[in-house]
Design an enzyme around this catalytic site. Structure first.
Site, PDB file in Angstrom:
ATOM      1  N   HIS A 146       0.805  -1.218   0.000  1.00 43.10           N
ATOM      2  CA  HIS A 146       0.000   0.000   0.000  1.00 43.10           C
ATOM      3  C   HIS A 146       0.840   1.271   0.000  1.00 43.10           C
ATOM      4  O   HIS A 146       0.289   2.374  -0.050  1.00 43.10           O
ATOM      5  CB  HIS A 146      -0.940   0.012   1.211  1.00 43.10           C
ATOM      6  N   TYR A 186      -8.771  -0.495  -9.599  1.00 40.57           N
ATOM      7  CA  TYR A 186      -8.656   0.947  -9.373  1.00 40.57           C
ATOM      8  C   TYR A 186      -7.333   1.291  -8.698  1.00 40.57           C
ATOM      9  O   TYR A 186      -6.621   0.424  -8.183  1.00 40.57           O
ATOM     10  CB  TYR A 186      -9.831   1.476  -8.544  1.00 40.57           C
ATOM     11  N   TRP A 232     -12.244   4.623  -2.000  1.00 41.54           N
ATOM     12  CA  TRP A 232     -12.676   3.616  -2.965  1.00 41.54           C
ATOM     13  C   TRP A 232     -14.187   3.381  -2.971  1.00 41.54           C
ATOM     14  O   TRP A 232     -14.698   2.676  -3.837  1.00 41.54           O
ATOM     15  CB  TRP A 232     -11.960   2.294  -2.679  1.00 41.54           C
ATOM     16  N   HIS A 255      -2.785  -5.572  -6.134  1.00 42.99           N
ATOM     17  CA  HIS A 255      -3.015  -6.771  -5.323  1.00 42.99           C
ATOM     18  C   HIS A 255      -4.504  -7.102  -5.280  1.00 42.99           C
ATOM     19  O   HIS A 255      -5.361  -6.269  -5.576  1.00 42.99           O
ATOM     20  CB  HIS A 255      -2.452  -6.587  -3.910  1.00 42.99           C
ATOM     21  N   HIS A 268      -8.592  -8.178   2.174  1.00 37.34           N
ATOM     22  CA  HIS A 268      -7.705  -8.876   1.249  1.00 37.34           C
ATOM     23  C   HIS A 268      -7.692 -10.365   1.565  1.00 37.34           C
ATOM     24  O   HIS A 268      -7.516 -10.733   2.730  1.00 37.34           O
ATOM     25  CB  HIS A 268      -6.270  -8.349   1.387  1.00 37.34           C
ATOM     26  N   GLU A 312     -15.432  -9.111  11.438  1.00 36.18           N
ATOM     27  CA  GLU A 312     -15.642  -7.689  11.702  1.00 36.18           C
ATOM     28  C   GLU A 312     -17.018  -7.393  12.295  1.00 36.18           C
ATOM     29  O   GLU A 312     -17.146  -6.542  13.170  1.00 36.18           O
ATOM     30  CB  GLU A 312     -15.474  -6.868  10.414  1.00 36.18           C
TER      31      GLU A 312
END
Length: 197
Positions: free
Chosen positions: A41, A119, A175, A48, A85, A103
């Site tokens: 990043h 993107y 994003w 990725h 990811h 989460e």
């Protein structure tokens, strides 16, 4: 966290945190290697594999989450239901279901693939770059949420109209609109015309 084949390579027996690896991909989404999460990043970013999930309630409202303030990337901003990811070798669908559970404390239902989008979104606050080949998923949430406070600061179910108001007030992840727009055909199919997506 339960140890699975995908998480075993990212866990340590002595409890020390090990580097989290991401799958690097080419422009077609073919795996070409791995990289440590933070390094992938850092500007200019390395392409990725990632995923984004959009879950809806029975009324067709989208579940948003506000990222916890302790997150290293885009803390405190609103975003889609869940994103993340896959571990190297982990199927994006499995990774998406795993992270929703980790989460938000729920299992998504009727979750289905909604395409992919590529993107490149720099985050002006952190200087990090989201250079991603993102797998999209849509589904339903049909049980009470139990968010992990280390991951999620707040949640909200919103109609399309309420989302527009919230988006103007901000802040949202860089994003968010890219992945939502890419997922819209599947969102409309899932929620039906009356939901307005």
């Amino acid at each position: 966290m339960p140890i699975t084949p995908a998480t075993a390579a990212n866990s340590s027996q002595n409890g020390a945190a090990e580097a989290i690896l991401l799958e690097l991909v080419d422009e077609d989404g073919t795996t070409i290697g791995t990289a440590e999460k933070l390094s992938a990043h850092q500007a200019p970013g390395r392409l990725h594999r990632a995923f984004s999930v959009f879950l809806f309630d029975e009324q067709g409202r989208l579940l948003l989450q506000r990222r916890a303030l302790g997150k290293y990337h885009s803390p405190g901003v609103w975003s889609n239901t869940c994103c993340g990811h896959p571990y190297p070798g982990e199927a994006p669908f499995a990774a998406a279901a795993r992270r929703v559970s980790e989460e938000l404390g729920v299992s998504p239902s009727l979750m289905a693939e909604a395409g992919t989008v590529r993107y490149n979104h720099p985050d002006p606050e952190s200087g990090l770059v989201e250079q991603e080949f993102n797998h999209l998923f849509v589904g339903m949430v049909q049980s009470p949420l139990r968010p992990d406070p280390e991951e999620v600061g707040e949640t909200a179910f919103v109609t399309p109209e309420e989302l527009l108001v919230r988006h103007e007030q901000g802040p949202f992840s860089a994003w968010f609109m890219t992945v939502l727009d890419a997922a819209r055909p599947s969102v409309k199919e899932l929620t039906g015309p009356s939901a307005g997506w």
